[in-house]
Design an enzyme around this catalytic site. Structure first.
Site, PDB file in Angstrom:
ATOM      1  CD  GLU A 137      52.058  31.164  41.588  1.00 14.88           C
ATOM      2  OE1 GLU A 137      50.970  31.509  42.089  1.00 14.88           O
ATOM      3  OE2 GLU A 137      53.040  31.919  41.511  1.00 14.88           O
ATOM      4  CG  ASP A 166      56.716  31.827  41.725  1.00 16.51           C
ATOM      5  OD1 ASP A 166      57.473  31.713  42.695  1.00 16.51           O
ATOM      6  OD2 ASP A 166      56.428  30.865  40.988  1.00 16.51           O
ATOM      7  N   GLY A 241      31.856  40.903  47.422  1.00 18.21           N
ATOM      8  CA  GLY A 241      31.974  42.220  48.026  1.00 18.21           C
ATOM      9  C   GLY A 241      30.623  42.866  48.241  1.00 18.21           C
ATOM     10  N   GLY A 242      30.657  44.162  48.422  1.00 17.94           N
ATOM     11  CA  GLY A 242      29.425  44.887  48.706  1.00 17.94           C
ATOM     12  C   GLY A 242      28.465  44.935  47.530  1.00 17.94           C
TER      13      GLY A 242
END
Length: 407
Positions: A137, A166, A241-242
């Site tokens: 993982e 996974d 983000g924005g």
């Protein structure tokens, strides 16, 4: 009627990436036959909380399946496997590279046995330089871009608690399998589906590749970092983000007493009022997104000076009342006890014949005409007689096969 009713899946997977894939197929209605070595999937014994009972690791990844045992190293085992392949629609495996080939069942051989077979393989890496690396993982997270971009600026790279290597790969595999199943309706032919854990993690990190390219044009203003090099930095809890976001502390100050807040342009005025600083709504130093971007840390500090005086549920109610995007940080204990999630069927209680009741995650895929009933996972070899009987193996031979270690 279930969405995948009548579809037979031969499940040769183990641990997590494969079983997470086949469990979703089972929840969608497929008949998933888990083929295990006579010793069983290794996770039946890993991280046990009760002695001599299948672990929660196994039970939470193998609901709604049937189990058979088969020694693929024996000649009779290979003969039986050949018959199983002929009646399967889908074969899923996540062994090391080339393992199924070495058993004598190459893709060409499987196509000869069943031209309609969809053969899905989950591997750690693609066919390039990393092909023979062992994958886990967190290794997938490390090599797929997740760890390099997770954590705080001055701290080490961090793994995420979400199993994106996974189970994230398992979900990608489901998408490929369903696409191949649909295409088979048009062509009548099966095909190979191959998904690598590194590739799946990288796909989930695509916005960080977006930002890597944006760096060529200057600093990432939506990030709180003060300096930028030639790589996307770790940026703590920033949304990146924005619309800027951050996790702010709430009372009484425990490890999960936080709420995540997104500050949209239209949200600044109501936030200013809520935190007791209404004058900031019209202050040129704070009024516009452009003014706030250079001092995101100070903005969220102002918000936290208010939230730290209230518990996260009170903060949630107050912010939601003004339509401000936010969400409390929910601990695993809170999630297990969440009444709303139980009503939605995403946290469910299942009765196991040996361990009694246990709590697990229900199907995140909800179809109006194909409801999911989460059923207990199979005991090791529980369906040997039932499934091998379909192949014409008589009871006396089954007993002999068990004695000889074939099943």
């Amino acid at each position: 009627m279930k969405a995948l009713e009548g579809v037979r899946v031969l499940d040769m997977t183990h641990v997590q990436s494969g079983p997470s894939c086949t469990q979703l197929l089972a929840w969608l209605g497929a008949d998933v036959v888990k083929l295990e070595a006579p010793t069983g999937d290794i996770t039946r014994q890993q991280l046990r909380d009760l002695p001599d009972v299948d672990s929660l690791y196994f039970t939470m990844l193998n609901c709604n399946k049937r189990s058979i045992t088969l020694n693929m190293k024996s000649e009779r085992g290979k003969e039986i496997f050949t018959e199983l392949v002929k009646s399967a629609d889908i074969l899923v495996e996540n062994f090391g590279p080339g393992a199924v080939d070495r058993m004598g069942f190459t893709w060409d051989r499987l196509q000869e046995l069943n031209p309609r077979l969809i053969y899905a393989s989950i591997k750690g890496f693609g066919t390039g330089r990393y092909a023979k690396f062992k994958a886990y993982e967190v290794i997938a997270q490390a090599m797929g871009g997740s760890m390099a971009t997770t954590g705080f600026e001055e701290g080490p790279p961090l793994a995420t608690g979400a199993q994106i290597g996974d189970s994230g790969t398992g979900i990608h595999a489901v998408a490929g399998i369903l696409a191949a199943l649909y295409q088979r309706q048009q062509t009548g032919r099966g095909q190979r589906v191959q998904v690598a854990m590194q590739h799946a993690v990288l796909n989930l990190c695509r916005v960080k590749l977006r930002d890597q390219q944006r760096l060529a044009h200057g600093p990432l203003r939506e990030y709180p970092n003060k300096t930028f090099g030639d790589e996307v930095p770790r940026s703590g809890n920033a949304s990146g983000g924005g619309q800027p976001g951050w996790a702010v502390r709430c009372a009484p100050g425990g490890p999960n007493d936080y709420i995540y807040v997104i500050v949209q342009p239209v949200g600044w005025k109501p936030i200013s009022t809520i935190i007791g600083r209404p004058e900031l709504a019209d202050d040129p130093e704070w009024a516009t997104p452009e003014a706030r971007l250079p001092k995101l840390d100070k903005m969220f500090q102002l918000i936290e000076e208010w939230t730290i005086r209230h518990d996260k549920w009170a903060v949630l109610d107050r912010l939601n009342a003004e339509n401000i995007p936010c969400g409390p940080i929910l601990s695993t204990k809170e999630l297990v006890q969440d009444e709303s999630l139980r009503e939605e069927g995403i946290v469910v209680t299942v009765d196991h014949p040996e361990r009694g009741e246990f709590v697990t995650v229900g199907s995140p895929l909800q179809l109006s005409d194909s409801p999911v009933d989460v059923r207990t996972p199979p005991l090791l070899g529980e369906h040997n007689q039932e499934i091998y009987g379909e192949l014409g193996v008589r009871a006396e031979e089954l007993a002999e096969l068990k004695t000889n270690g074939v099943i």
